[in-house]
Design an enzyme around this catalytic site. Structure first.
Site, short mmCIF file in Angstrom:
data_model
loop_
_atom_site.label_atom_id
_atom_site.label_comp_id
_atom_site.label_asym_id
_atom_site.label_seq_id
_atom_site.Cartn_x
_atom_site.Cartn_y
_atom_site.Cartn_z
N ASN A 180 1.19 -0.65 -0.18
CA ASN A 180 0.13 0.25 0.29
C ASN A 180 -0.47 0.94 -0.93
O ASN A 180 0.04 1.94 -1.41
CB ASN A 180 0.69 1.27 1.28
CG ASN A 180 1.13 0.62 2.58
OD1 ASN A 180 0.31 0.27 3.41
ND2 ASN A 180 2.44 0.43 2.73
N GLU A 181 -1.54 0.37 -1.43
CA GLU A 181 -2.17 0.83 -2.66
C GLU A 181 -3.05 2.06 -2.39
O GLU A 181 -3.29 2.42 -1.22
CB GLU A 181 -3.03 -0.29 -3.25
CG GLU A 181 -2.25 -1.54 -3.65
CD GLU A 181 -1.48 -1.37 -4.96
OE1 GLU A 181 -1.27 -0.23 -5.40
OE2 GLU A 181 -1.08 -2.40 -5.54
N PRO A 182 -3.51 2.73 -3.46
CA PRO A 182 -4.43 3.85 -3.28
C PRO A 182 -5.59 3.47 -2.35
O PRO A 182 -6.17 2.39 -2.47
CB PRO A 182 -4.93 4.12 -4.70
CG PRO A 182 -3.76 3.73 -5.56
CD PRO A 182 -3.17 2.53 -4.88
N SER A 189 -5.02 3.49 0.99
CA SER A 189 -4.39 3.15 2.28
C SER A 189 -4.41 4.35 3.21
O SER A 189 -4.25 5.50 2.78
CB SER A 189 -2.95 2.69 2.05
OG SER A 189 -2.91 1.51 1.27
N THR A 249 -0.87 -2.63 -10.54
CA THR A 249 0.25 -3.30 -9.89
C THR A 249 0.37 -4.73 -10.39
O THR A 249 1.47 -5.23 -10.67
CB THR A 249 0.06 -3.29 -8.37
OG1 THR A 249 0.01 -1.93 -7.92
CG2 THR A 249 1.20 -4.01 -7.67
#
Length: 642
Positions: free
Chosen positions: A162-164, A166, A181
């Site tokens: 869940n990246e920035p 999300s 990432t």
């Protein structure tokens, strides 16, 4: 009262945090909690539903669970697992697959039923992913939800993938990976270009519904993002901050990962302190930096309004404290890294005697010496010290395949031009043809052939010799150790063996140095720098028991091209003139294979020489801002006591 004091210390922390001395202790405690859940469910004849994570962080937990299964009889027959994520696309038998990871580190060593293992499917057709994700959610819900979810945290603040950006109520879905990432995963894939751009991940909302959530983090590398996650405002820019909304979350950290939290980093802001010299120096430098004032201009009001009233009261007046700290910082500055001959060395970082010292610079990779301390290296030679350099590893994984072909073509052309034996030339051409065929079909992270590895090692060796000669060394003072732990051909290295230590002891006994310089980058607990340092430390520790010269051997640490020591830790600062900065740059330029675009650049796009110069100038500016003399650049060192 103890409870009140703890609440005061942790008032900046917005969720529960437990800090352990090291990751081994922490991992065992997390494993015990997982085992407790499993056994409790066994007693009531229920299934234990676990959410599992991958990556380096949980490996110690899985090792302990395997031990508990084999030695303590812990059964996993009643366990159902759901993994957080998987790269997309990804074949389950690929080396980088999380299916491979889970079976290698846990499932193949315990008695879990295969049908109870659930891992996102990286082989799905793109049109089938959404339906599959919905079914994944339904399977978890049908079992009553997750009893316990374990998490790591990425440097972007992602949990799962869940990246920035999300959403806090997001479910299992296909996501696009953040560039950082992918950079962090580049080494596992043989380069960032080979890292999948997408992944399937449980959502933040899915994770939130677990009855218990444990987020684990180890090492200083994770400290900055841990501080944001625990003390920062809730924000989609750092998805881990959403965990602050849950009452069922605990962060389990080692001391290094917790080191940026207020209670450890600036404890005077939350409690009374025992003001030893190190803490006093740290606090005064922090205060001067916060207020953008030279140390000698700090006032009592500055101390009182920034949590340092206790220090002012106990050790004041504050001007005396300021003078003391200013003098301590000033005494770290020296143009004589080998000690100044015939001088009072009571206030200098290095001893005056012997006037000419034997020094060894240990370089983990073949360019760390000139990148990290090239100015000091050159100055030691210029000042007449007996300097040796030891390249601990070949660095042969960090050379482009194109360079191998270029050097082989040169060798063939040279043989032809001097009319070398035709059989030898034909043999070289055959090896070259085999290399081209291999490289044309090479898979990401595939181990190079021995011949390709040799050529890559030769390239880095010739560059290191050129750099060391430029610094002024004779060839007999340049040592190539090729420590066996590194020579795997893989990015993942072997464990340190007895031969690594013996080779290091042999060189130390040969030189009998009064000074040893070693890389002190310990943020990555699995990095080559810390592994190489531990080998040196073990060698010196053993020799100290039997050889008198070791008692007079000082060990100095330097840092690489990324981060410098905090100012309060620096014990020797070697200023560089503009001309010396250029000489250092020229030494770095000798490493042509690492110039422009190295194979493993990290998350910094600047070239190594630019990083090094910027870092050295930043160190000098920090000294200048504190009220010290203004220099062009500085290299910094910390003495390690063993």
């Amino acid at each position: 009262m103890a409870r009140l004091n703890l609440l005061e210390e942790t008032r900046y922390e917005k969720l529960a945090v437990t800090v352990y001395p090291d990751q081994q202790t922490a991992s065992k405690q997390v494993a015990k909690r997982i085992a407790d859940v499993i056994r409790k469910k066994q007693e009531s004849h229920e299934k234990a539903v676990l959410g599992l994570a991958t990556g380096v962080t949980p490996i110690g937990v899985y090792n302990e669970l395997v031990r508990m299964h084999k030695e303590d009889g812990l059964s996993f027959k009643n366990v159902i697992t759901f993994n957080l994520d998987e790269y997309y696309p990804m074949k389950p038998d690929a080396a980088q697959s999380y299916v491979t990871f889970m079976y290698e580190n846990l499932f193949s060593h315990i008695d879990i039923e295969k049908q109870n293992v659930h891992i996102p499917d990286g082989t799905l057709a793109i049109d089938d992913v959404a339906a599959w994700c919905l079914e994944y959610e339904k399977q978890i819900e049908a079992l009553g939800g997750l009893d316990l979810q374990i998490l790591g945290i990425g440097r972007t603040g992602h949990i799962g993938f869940n990246e920035p950006g999300s959403a806090p109520n997001s479910g299992t879905r296909l996501v696009t990976l953040d560039d950082l990432t992918r950079l962090d995963a580049a080494r596992d894939f043989g380069g960032k270009a080979n890292v999948p751009a997408k992944a399937i991940t449980m959502g933040v909302g899915t994770i939130f519904r677990a009855r218990e959530i444990i987020l684990m983090a180890w090492s200083k590398k994770k400290a900055p993002i841990i501080k944001k996650a625990i003390e920062g405002d809730i924000s989609g820019d750092v998805p881990a901050t959403y965990l602050q909304l849950s009452d069922n979350v605990e962060f389990v950290l080692d001391q290094d990962a917790a080191s940026d939290l207020t209670r450890f980093d600036t404890p005077w802001l939350v409690k009374d302190c025992v003001w030893n010299n190190t803490l006093k120096k740290k606090a005064v430098i922090w205060l001067a930096t916060e207020l953008k004032k030279p140390v000698l201009k700090l006032t009592e009001e500055d101390y009182n309004s920034h949590g340092m009233a206790q220090l002012a009261t106990e050790q004041g007046p504050v001007y005396n404290i300021n003078i003391d700290i200013f003098n301590q910082i000033q005494h770290t500055i020296t143009g004589w890294p080998g000690g100044k001959p015939d001088s009072d060395d009571s206030q200098r970082p290095e001893r005056a005697n012997p006037a000419k010292k034997r020094s060894i610079i240990f370089s983990p990779h073949p360019d760390d010496d000139v990148i990290s301390m090239g100015g000091t290296f050159i100055r030691l030679v210029d000042q007449g010290h007996d300097v040796h350099v030891a390249y601990q590893t070949s660095g042969n994984t960090a050379v482009w395949d194109d360079d191998v072909l270029r050097y082989m073509e040169f060798a063939i052309d040279f043989n032809t031009s001097i009319k070398a034996d035709q059989k030898e030339t034909d043999r070289l051409k055959g090896i070259y043809d085999d290399m081209r065929k291999f490289i044309d079909t090479k898979q990401p992270n595939q181990i190079d052939t021995p011949e390709i590895r040799d050529v890559k090692g030769f390239i880095r060796k010739s560059e290191a010799i050129s750099g060391a000669r430029y610094a002024g060394l004779q060839d007999d003072h340049i040592h190539f150790m090729a420590l066996p732990f590194y020579e795997t051909g893989k990015t993942k290295k072997n464990s340190v063996g007895e031969e690594d230590i013996k080779l290091t002891m042999d060189l130390l006994q040969q030189v009998k140095p009064q000074q040893v310089f070693a890389a002190g980058d310990f943020a990555d607990p699995h990095g080559t720098h810390i592994v190489c340092f531990k080998i040196i430390l073990e060698a010196l520790t053993r020799l100290k028991k039997t050889e008198d010269w070791v008692k007079d051997c000082w060990l100095w640490l330097y840092r690489g091209a990324w981060h410098e020591f905090p100012t309060y830790e620096i014990e020797m600062a070697v200023p560089l003139s503009p001309q010396e900065v250029v000489r250092k740059r020229n030494a770095i330029f000798k490493h042509q294979s690492q110039k422009d675009r190295p194979v493993f650049p990290g998350d910094d796009a600047r070239e190594f020489w630019v990083r090094a110069e910027d870092r050295n100038r930043e160190t000098a500016k920090r000294y200048d801002d504190l009220g010290l003399a203004e220099y062009e650049a500085m290299e910094a060192f910390v003495r390690y006591h063993y």
